[in-house]
Write a protein that holds these residues in place. Structure first.
Motif, PDB file in Angstrom:
ATOM      1  N   ARG A 394       0.781  -1.081   0.242  1.00  0.00           N
ATOM      2  CA  ARG A 394      -0.014   0.111  -0.063  1.00  0.00           C
ATOM      3  C   ARG A 394       0.808   1.276   0.079  1.00  0.00           C
ATOM      4  N   THR A 395       0.787   1.829  -1.189  1.00  0.00           N
ATOM      5  CA  THR A 395       1.746   3.235  -1.230  1.00  0.00           C
ATOM      6  C   THR A 395       1.058   4.409  -0.323  1.00  0.00           C
ATOM      7  N   GLY A 396      -0.160   4.605   0.010  1.00  0.00           N
ATOM      8  CA  GLY A 396      -0.537   5.770   0.753  1.00  0.00           C
ATOM      9  C   GLY A 396      -0.886   6.712  -0.206  1.00  0.00           C
ATOM     10  N   ASP A 397      -0.853   6.537  -1.499  1.00  0.00           N
ATOM     11  CA  ASP A 397      -0.908   7.709  -2.616  1.00  0.00           C
ATOM     12  C   ASP A 397      -2.137   7.204  -3.347  1.00  0.00           C
ATOM     13  N   LEU A 398      -2.830   8.324  -3.638  1.00  0.00           N
ATOM     14  CA  LEU A 398      -3.975   8.297  -4.374  1.00  0.00           C
ATOM     15  C   LEU A 398      -3.748   8.458  -5.837  1.00  0.00           C
ATOM     16  N   ALA A 399      -4.273   7.499  -6.630  1.00  0.00           N
ATOM     17  CA  ALA A 399      -3.937   7.358  -8.050  1.00  0.00           C
ATOM     18  C   ALA A 399      -5.284   7.393  -8.860  1.00  0.00           C
ATOM     19  N   ARG A 400      -5.162   7.655 -10.367  1.00  0.00           N
ATOM     20  CA  ARG A 400      -6.174   7.464 -11.196  1.00  0.00           C
ATOM     21  C   ARG A 400      -5.463   7.067 -12.479  1.00  0.00           C
ATOM     22  N   ARG A 401      -6.012   5.925 -13.030  1.00  0.00           N
ATOM     23  CA  ARG A 401      -5.471   5.374 -14.546  1.00  0.00           C
ATOM     24  C   ARG A 401      -6.360   5.940 -15.555  1.00  0.00           C
ATOM     25  N   ASP A 402      -5.700   6.653 -16.552  1.00  0.00           N
ATOM     26  CA  ASP A 402      -6.319   7.058 -17.478  1.00  0.00           C
ATOM     27  C   ASP A 402      -6.891   6.056 -18.411  1.00  0.00           C
ATOM     28  N   PRO A 403      -8.305   5.817 -18.776  1.00  0.00           N
ATOM     29  CA  PRO A 403      -8.979   5.118 -19.474  1.00  0.00           C
ATOM     30  C   PRO A 403      -8.432   4.820 -20.915  1.00  0.00           C
ATOM     31  N   ARG A 404      -7.638   5.905 -21.548  1.00  0.00           N
ATOM     32  CA  ARG A 404      -7.509   6.044 -22.913  1.00  0.00           C
ATOM     33  C   ARG A 404      -6.037   5.256 -23.130  1.00  0.00           C
ATOM     34  N   ASP A 405      -5.046   5.585 -22.248  1.00  0.00           N
ATOM     35  CA  ASP A 405      -3.641   4.986 -22.578  1.00  0.00           C
ATOM     36  C   ASP A 405      -3.305   4.036 -21.423  1.00  0.00           C
ATOM     37  N   GLY A 406      -3.958   4.214 -20.295  1.00  0.00           N
ATOM     38  CA  GLY A 406      -3.554   3.622 -19.109  1.00  0.00           C
ATOM     39  C   GLY A 406      -2.660   4.217 -18.145  1.00  0.00           C
ATOM     40  N   GLN A 407      -1.992   5.189 -18.620  1.00  0.00           N
ATOM     41  CA  GLN A 407      -1.183   6.239 -17.871  1.00  0.00           C
ATOM     42  C   GLN A 407      -1.617   6.542 -16.717  1.00  0.00           C
ATOM     43  N   ILE A 408      -1.027   6.530 -15.598  1.00  0.00           N
ATOM     44  CA  ILE A 408      -1.248   6.780 -14.149  1.00  0.00           C
ATOM     45  C   ILE A 408      -0.809   8.310 -13.828  1.00  0.00           C
ATOM     46  N   ALA A 409      -1.940   8.855 -13.017  1.00  0.00           N
ATOM     47  CA  ALA A 409      -1.795  10.064 -12.422  1.00  0.00           C
ATOM     48  C   ALA A 409      -1.714  10.175 -10.865  1.00  0.00           C
ATOM     49  N   ILE A 410      -0.916  10.619 -10.157  1.00  0.00           N
ATOM     50  CA  ILE A 410      -1.012  10.884  -8.684  1.00  0.00           C
ATOM     51  C   ILE A 410      -2.175  11.829  -8.405  1.00  0.00           C
ATOM     52  N   ALA A 411      -2.804  11.410  -7.763  1.00  0.00           N
ATOM     53  CA  ALA A 411      -3.917  12.531  -7.523  1.00  0.00           C
ATOM     54  C   ALA A 411      -3.951  13.027  -6.167  1.00  0.00           C
ATOM     55  N   GLY A 412      -3.091  12.521  -5.212  1.00  0.00           N
ATOM     56  CA  GLY A 412      -3.065  13.236  -3.830  1.00  0.00           C
ATOM     57  C   GLY A 412      -2.759  12.013  -2.742  1.00  0.00           C
ATOM     58  N   ARG A 413      -2.445  12.324  -1.457  1.00  0.00           N
ATOM     59  CA  ARG A 413      -2.019  11.367  -0.428  1.00  0.00           C
ATOM     60  C   ARG A 413      -3.307  10.994   0.372  1.00  0.00           C
TER      61      ARG A 413
END
Ligand code: MCA
Ligand code: AMP
Length: 512
Positions: A394-413
């Motif tokens: 568990r990283t403790g980081d919030l993330a979102r995966r882009d449905p188009r290309d699978g790239q991940i964005a870190i959205a917060g903690r």
């Protein structure tokens, strides 16, 4: 065939590359073969100081050639290295000495004085590096007191004959203390196999080769500088220019003078390079790749950097416990605000509070697993269980995966942590120190947006009846006990802390 460690790889790179490939530190240059040989002598010095395989060696120092030699020497011996920021003061240092129980501490004179003052029972020898008169060999004056030796003089007197590296891939190589959200810093353990796996994955992700020329300005006491920068440099066999610290003018000059092809930094470093170049076009014709990580990179900074330097930063994401797990593509678009895709061998999940995978595009906690992920926290089964229980970390980081290309964005903690100039500051640690001050009734520590550091440490303090507000005194109190970067840069005196019905301090409200 026995699996290899980074030490075997260093030897192989040394044989393949000689006489090219090496480490420049100030006016000195060591070829890879020389590094390999001199670190044999360092291993013998450490052994003579009582270090045995599995014992801990604390490297309480900034970046230097001596750090590198002591590090390689300790690894060759099969010892476990414990890097520590020399800015740590007695609170942080005392815990590391108590928890890791190092047999030897390597550091500059002032840092070693701090170690000596704590009289840690495990420490048998202090190896002094850096400027300042090297002490003559000084035997212990009283029972239990560690002896102090000059690292370099001892290394020069020792044999550089081959010292066959002892560690196996499953052996521990590192314990790196990382700021927990509750309680004390936790020692993230990393095995030799974790180091090698991540080095290979990053060599592929960054297209790192022996022809690269790296300007290395990250501190070696964190995994970014050590496991990404130094390991990558040694295993690729590239030419590396190690700077004792980051200073924007010096780094820009070094990038140009050394015809650097590769640079690794944190967002604050890129913001300072940009400021130094006056945000105007700055030509570095040999440059191939700028990599950024360790803290959120504001998309506007990435765009301004591209406009001035003509390069898209390659952003990557990681954690001390897991090393570097995500990276933007080398080829193809690097979208500001994303940290890309898993590096070779790594798998990720994004889950909700119940541990169920969320839909692409939905925010959740990031979980990771793979060959670069360490086995847990040193002497902390409960914390290891809490983070590793599912077989994923568990990283403790919030993330979102882009449905188009699978790239991940870190959205917060999901956890409470201030990231200031890529140094991590757990608010609780600073709150506990402030609460020790006789004038303080209670304190809340939080991050405020900061153009240079990303976030700056701030505090709201409720004083005891009759105490006079004195922000400078509270800051000085923190600096005596903690690394200076953890001190609040602003202190607000309040009559009470805002709390919710459960009694939890509403830090969002304080940060407004
Ligand atoms: C220094 N100071 C800071 C910081 N750094 N204050 C707040 N936040 C900081 N990050 C303070 C010092 O305490 C000192 O205060 C004053 O600034 C000047 O100190 P100096 O050493 O000259 O600082 P600097 O040169 O301005 O340092 C800025 C820096 C440094 C170069 C950006 O913070 C840095 O090297 N950051 C990188 C950290 C890093 O490697 N993180 C990776 C962690 P005073 O004068 O009052 O005493 S590994 C990680 O995160 C994961 C695994 C990953 O993904 O990589
Ligand atoms: P550390 O505790 O020093 O190991 O820092 C790990 C933390 O740094 C991660 O859990 C993230 O919060 C943060 N981090 C590292 N790289 C990035 C990045 N590229 N973007 C945002 N946060 C990052």
């Amino acid at each position: 065939m026995r699996a290899m460690t980074i030490l075997d790889r260093l030897r192989r790179a040394a044989a393949r590359r000689a006489p090219r490939g090496g480490l420049h530190a100030g006016v000195q240059r060591h070829s890879l073969a020389e590094l390999d040989a001199v670190s044999n002598a360092a291993a013998r010095v450490l052994r003579a100081c009582g270090v045995v395989p599995g014992a801990r060696v604390c490297l309480y120092a900034g970046s230097s050639l001596e750090f590198v030699l002591a590090y390689l020497g300790a690894l060759k011996l099969g010892a476990v290295c414990v890097p520590a920021n020399p800015a740590y003061q007695r609170t942080e240092l005392a815990w590391i000495l108590e928890n890791a129980e190092p047999v030897v501490v390597v550091g500059e004179r002032e840092a070693l004085e701090r170690v000596r003052a704590l009289a840690a029972p495990s420490v048998r020898a202090l190896l002094q590096i850096g400027a300042g008169a090297a002490p003559p060999p000084r035997p212990a004056r009283c029972r239990g007191e560690p002896r102090t030796l000059s690292f370099l003089s001892s290394v020069r007197a020792a044999s550089a004959r081959r010292f066959a590296p002892r560690p196996a891939p499953d052996d521990l190589a590192l314990i790196v203390y990382t700021s927990g959200t509750t309680g004390r810093a936790k020692g993230a353990m990393l095995r030799h196999a974790n180091l090698e796996a991540n080095c290979d994955a990053l060599a592929a992700a960054f297209r790192w080769t022996a022809d690269d020329r790296l300007v290395h300005a990250l501190p070696l006491f964190h995994v970014h500088g050590l496991c990404v920068g130094l390991h990558g440099a040694l295993m690729s066999g590239c030419e590396t220019f190690l700077l004792p610290r980051f200073e924007a003018t010096t780094v820009l000059a070094a990038l140009a003078r050394e015809r650097a092809t590769l640079f690794l930094g944190v967002p604050t470093m890129y913001s300072r390079l940009l400021e130094c170049a006056d945000a105007r076009p700055f030509a570095l014709p040999a440059m191939r790749l700028f990599v950024c990580g360790s803290a959120p990179l504001p998309p506007a900074l990435a765009r301004r950097f591209r406009a001035a330097f003509g390069h898209e930063l390659l952003e990557r994401y990681g954690m001390t416990e897991t090393l570097i797990t995500l990276a933007q593509p080398y080829e193809g678009p690097r979208r500001p605000g994303t940290v890309g895709l898993p590096v070779a061998g790594v798998e990720v999940r994004i889950v909700d509070a119940a541990g169920k995978d969320v839909q692409n595009g939905t925010e959740g906690e990031l979980l990771v697993r793979g060959p670069c992920v360490g086995p847990g926290y040193w002497r902390d089964a409960a914390a290891t269980e809490a983070a590793w229980a599912s077989g994923w970390v568990r990283t403790g980081d919030l993330a979102r995966r882009d449905p188009r290309d699978g790239q991940i964005a870190i959205a917060g903690r999901a956890r409470e942590l201030i990231i200031s100039g890529a140094y991590k500051v757990p608010p609780r640690e600073v709150e506990e120190v402030l609460a020790e001050h006789p004038d303080v009734a209670e304190a809340a520590v939080f991050g405020l947006p900061d153009a240079d550091l990303g976030e700056a440490v701030a505090a709201a303090v409720v004083l005891r009846p009759g105490a006079a507000p004195d922000a400078a005194a509270l800051t000085a109190f923190c600096r005596e006990r903690l690394a200076s970067y953890k001190k609040p840069r602003s202190i607000r005196f309040v009559t009470s802390l805002p709390r919710n019905a459960m009694g939890k301090v509403l830090k969002d409200r304080l940060a407004r």
